[in-house]
Design a protein around this motif. Structure first.
Motif, PDB file in Angstrom:
ATOM      1  N   GLN A  75       8.891 -17.005 -13.547  1.00  0.00           N
ATOM      2  CA  GLN A  75       8.813 -15.572 -13.291  1.00  0.00           C
ATOM      3  C   GLN A  75      10.214 -14.958 -13.361  1.00  0.00           C
ATOM      4  OE1 GLN A  75       5.767 -14.148 -12.890  1.00  0.00           O
ATOM      5  NE2 GLN A  75       4.977 -16.227 -13.245  1.00  0.00           N
ATOM      6  N   PRO A  76      10.325 -13.716 -13.812  1.00  0.00           N
ATOM      7  CA  PRO A  76      11.651 -13.081 -13.899  1.00  0.00           C
ATOM      8  C   PRO A  76      12.210 -12.788 -12.508  1.00  0.00           C
ATOM      9  CG  PRO A  76       9.915 -11.501 -14.413  1.00  0.00           C
ATOM     10  CD  PRO A  76       9.251 -12.832 -14.309  1.00  0.00           C
ATOM     11  N   PRO A  77      13.532 -12.770 -12.359  1.00  0.00           N
ATOM     12  CA  PRO A  77      14.150 -12.442 -11.066  1.00  0.00           C
ATOM     13  C   PRO A  77      13.756 -11.038 -10.610  1.00  0.00           C
ATOM     14  CG  PRO A  77      15.763 -13.364 -12.592  1.00  0.00           C
ATOM     15  CD  PRO A  77      14.530 -13.093 -13.380  1.00  0.00           C
ATOM     16  N   LEU A  78      13.694 -10.854  -9.279  1.00  0.00           N
ATOM     17  CA  LEU A  78      13.297  -9.567  -8.720  1.00  0.00           C
ATOM     18  C   LEU A  78      14.472  -8.737  -8.223  1.00  0.00           C
ATOM     19  CD1 LEU A  78      10.081 -10.567  -6.722  1.00  0.00           C
ATOM     20  CD2 LEU A  78      10.252  -9.604  -9.025  1.00  0.00           C
ATOM     21  N   SER A  79      15.656  -9.353  -8.155  1.00  0.00           N
ATOM     22  CA  SER A  79      16.826  -8.602  -7.698  1.00  0.00           C
ATOM     23  C   SER A  79      18.069  -9.179  -8.344  1.00  0.00           C
ATOM     24  CB  SER A  79      16.944  -8.667  -6.168  1.00  0.00           C
ATOM     25  OG  SER A  79      17.419  -9.940  -5.758  1.00  0.00           O
ATOM     26  N   ASP A  80      19.180  -8.453  -8.209  1.00  0.00           N
ATOM     27  CA  ASP A  80      20.423  -8.927  -8.828  1.00  0.00           C
ATOM     28  C   ASP A  80      21.036 -10.094  -8.061  1.00  0.00           C
ATOM     29  OD1 ASP A  80      21.255  -7.595  -6.574  1.00  0.00           O
ATOM     30  OD2 ASP A  80      22.520  -6.136  -7.624  1.00  0.00           O
ATOM     31  N   ARG A  81      20.456 -10.441  -6.912  1.00  0.00           N
ATOM     32  CA  ARG A  81      20.927 -11.620  -6.185  1.00  0.00           C
ATOM     33  C   ARG A  81      20.196 -12.889  -6.602  1.00  0.00           C
ATOM     34  NH1 ARG A  81      22.108  -9.717   0.104  1.00  0.00           N
ATOM     35  NH2 ARG A  81      23.672  -8.140  -0.422  1.00  0.00           N
ATOM     36  N   GLU A  82      19.176 -12.736  -7.430  1.00  0.00           N
ATOM     37  CA  GLU A  82      18.425 -13.881  -7.930  1.00  0.00           C
ATOM     38  C   GLU A  82      18.865 -14.180  -9.357  1.00  0.00           C
ATOM     39  OE1 GLU A  82      14.240 -13.170  -7.457  1.00  0.00           O
ATOM     40  OE2 GLU A  82      14.476 -12.476  -5.400  1.00  0.00           O
ATOM     41  N   HIS A  83      19.237 -15.408  -9.605  1.00  0.00           N
ATOM     42  CA  HIS A  83      19.761 -15.827 -10.903  1.00  0.00           C
ATOM     43  C   HIS A  83      18.846 -16.900 -11.484  1.00  0.00           C
ATOM     44  CE1 HIS A  83      23.857 -14.055  -9.942  1.00  0.00           C
ATOM     45  NE2 HIS A  83      23.298 -14.153  -8.741  1.00  0.00           N
ATOM     46  N   GLU A  84      18.440 -16.739 -12.715  1.00  0.00           N
ATOM     47  CA  GLU A  84      17.510 -17.690 -13.330  1.00  0.00           C
ATOM     48  C   GLU A  84      18.243 -18.983 -13.682  1.00  0.00           C
ATOM     49  OE1 GLU A  84      15.097 -19.903 -15.789  1.00  0.00           O
ATOM     50  OE2 GLU A  84      16.791 -18.856 -16.712  1.00  0.00           O
TER      51      GLU A  84
END
Length: 567
Positions: free
Chosen positions: A177-186
């Motif tokens: 799933q794509p990240p939901l915020s700029d604090r989440e990094h794939e």
């Protein structure tokens, strides 16, 4: 009393009695294996192979990303939360390569437990899989976590659905799933960024891993394990359990636990191929052993019992299996004998603890004995002491097992008093108090017979009653709780809770309500399987609950039920 040496008569041929202390980062083991054989398969995960060269590049790239994009500095703690998968191995070694400290926690941890671990160790960055993201997201929202790398198991499985020899579990096959915020990094993007890490600055004495163990008086404690201790423990076991064959290792124990972590590190050190399962799957194991010519398998007794009962066990060629080692819980002699009869291999039992980087006692492969912990391995000084007056005891005298070895932990993170209580000095050396009661026989083999500490051992997972009790009494309908170890045919032991309800709770409280409450606050393995409501709990004159008397009564009841079942 002099150090025990009678077990040297049973020492494996060619194995040294001592090793030089490693003074380098544990990461160096992966680097060396990748340099020796970059094309060799390091991991096969549900039909998708990763070479040692590819694994090493991914580790370097992720280490660089941690440093350059998430600000991870030397000595920072990084939380690692996921089931067994290639991302775990990549992240584990990348954290070490970034000069940081691994804090790998059980994926069964609840949101509350995860918050405790994060707060206690002070981690600012986490690496998780998407099924675990909800457990850390509250800390991302409040800013205590500044960044989180998120992976999907399916990114590293067979790319075209199920391979013909194995069914991929639904949670492993779930698309990323794509990240939901700029604090989440794939995770994949972090590796693909190919950022170079800064030079290694840590040495053997520096902290490598904080491994949380449940506490006797409440919250879990973080055992601090150094690079030197983990690297030495890896070398010890590799020498002791080497099967002299270029085969694969089937890794089914959770790598967040010291046993699975040891299996991972041992395979990486020797440059062996790891056949990896996200979770234990007894039906898949025989086919994997046959297909990948697996040479080593480590597990716990309940796994072996389930494996023997599977029809697949008799349908596949398991002749490649040279080393079958088992620990955490005693292996029934009947199971050991059946394995020997059907495989031609005696399971090699071992004994140890998180605070010693895993096993300190292992049965010699050519002289393995059923029902015992084995003998002290390389560089281990093990004694038996009277737990009350701390005097040393002799052969066949029962007492507490204490251990001095270069793989023992530095101490508990931010808990100096608990650290002091964990050691006893003998002959001027610090010995770790195991809390286990046992003895050594005339040949120097150790036998575990009882526990000094109040602990429940459920399939090798440790449950401390005080932690469960603290959870239960927080329920508004519970006045008091006492948690005991009860016999469980599959797990060996399970948690049983004696509950004193608050006045007037009759009709509104039930076992189902208590169990559901526990499920929302505790990891699944800690949840009491048995609930008994009582009017009161027996106490000493000073007001302490007589838990040992209650435990003895439970043990006797369990013994009578087992005896009746055999008739």
């Amino acid at each position: 009393m002099p150090k025990l040496t009678r077990h040297h008569a049973h020492w494996p041929e060619g194995v040294p009695h001592t090793l030089d202390l490693p003074e380098y980062s544990l990461y160096r083991h992966l680097e060396a294996s990748a340099e020796r054989a970059p094309a060799r398969i390091a991991i096969d995960y549900y039909g998708r192979p990763i070479s040692y060269g590819g694994l090493h590049r991914a580790v370097l790239n992720l280490a660089g990303y941690l440093q350059q994009c998430l600000g991870v500095r030397c000595g920072d703690r990084v939380l690692l939360l996921m089931q067994n998968c290639p991302q775990f191995i990549i992240a584990y070694y990348a954290i070490l390569r970034a000069n940081a400290v691994v804090v790998a926690i059980n994926p069964m941890s609840t949101v509350d437990e995860t918050a405790y671990y994060l707060g206690d160790c002070g981690a600012r960055v986490a690496i998780v899989t998407q099924d675990m993201l909800a457990k850390v997201r509250p800390r991302l929202d409040d800013g205590s976590l500044t960044g989180c790398i998120v992976g999907a198991y399916s990114d590293m499985t067979y790319p075209e659905g199920n391979p013909d020899f194995l069914q991929i579990p639904d949670f492993v096959a779930e698309a990323g799933q794509p990240p939901l915020s700029d604090r989440e990094h794939e995770f994949g993007n972090a590796v693909a960024a190919a950022l170079a890490p800064s030079p290694i600055v840590v040495t053997g004495s520096d902290l490598a891993v904080i491994a949380y163990t449940s506490g006797t008086t409440g919250k879990p404690k973080g055992a601090m394990l150094s690079h030197r201790a983990l690297a030495l423990a890896t070398a010890q076991r590799s020498l002791w359990l080497d099967d002299k064959a270029p085969s694969s290792d089937l890794l089914v124990l959770p790598m967040c636990h010291i046993a699975g972590m040891s299996g991972m590190n041992q395979a990486i050190f020797q440059g062996r191929s790891i056949v990896l399962l996200a979770r234990w799957d007894a039906g898949a194991v025989p086919a994997l052993i046959e297909r990948f010519r697996v040479g080593r398998l480590g597990g716990v007794a309940p796994m072996l019992i389930e494996l023997l009962a599977r029809p697949e066990f008799a349908r596949h060629d398991l002749s490649s299996l040279k080393r079958l080692y088992v620990g955490a819980t005693p292996t029934p002699v009947s199971i050991a004998k059946e394995l020997e009869a059907r495989l031609g291999r005696v399971p090699i039992e071992c004994y140890g603890m998180t605070e010693t980087c895993g096993s300190t006692h292992i049965n010699p492969p050519m002289d393995a004995r059923c029902g015992c912990a084995g003998i002290p391995q390389i560089d281990v000084d093990a004694r038996i002491i009277d737990p009350e007056n701390l005097t040393e005891l002799d052969c066949n005298e029962s007492g507490e097992i204490v251990i001095n070895c270069p793989t023992q932990f530095i101490g508990y993170w931010n808990k100096p008093e608990a650290t002091r209580e964990a050691f006893v000095e003998i002959d001027g050396k610090p010995f770790v108090r195991t809390g286990d009661i046992g003895h050594h026989d005339e040949d120097g083999y150790f036998h575990i017979t009882d526990r000094l500490k109040r602990m429940i051992n459920a399939s090798g997972l440790k449950i401390w009653p005080s932690e469960v009790e603290a959870c239960l009494v927080a329920h508004p309908l519970v006045q008091e709780a006492c948690v005991l170890a009860a016999y469980d045919e599959y797990r060996g032991e399970t948690a049983k809770a004696l509950i004193v309800p608050v006045p007037d709770a009759e009709g509104t409280i039930s076992a189902e309500i208590i169990i559901e409450w526990a499920r929302t606050h505790l990891a699944a393995y800690k949840v009491p399987r048995l609930i008994e409501f009582v009017g009161s709990l027996p106490r000493t004159l000073s007001g302490k609950v007589l838990w040992r008397a209650l435990q003895n009564e439970q043990n006797e009841n369990d013994r009578e039920r087992r005896d009746a079942a055999r008739q």
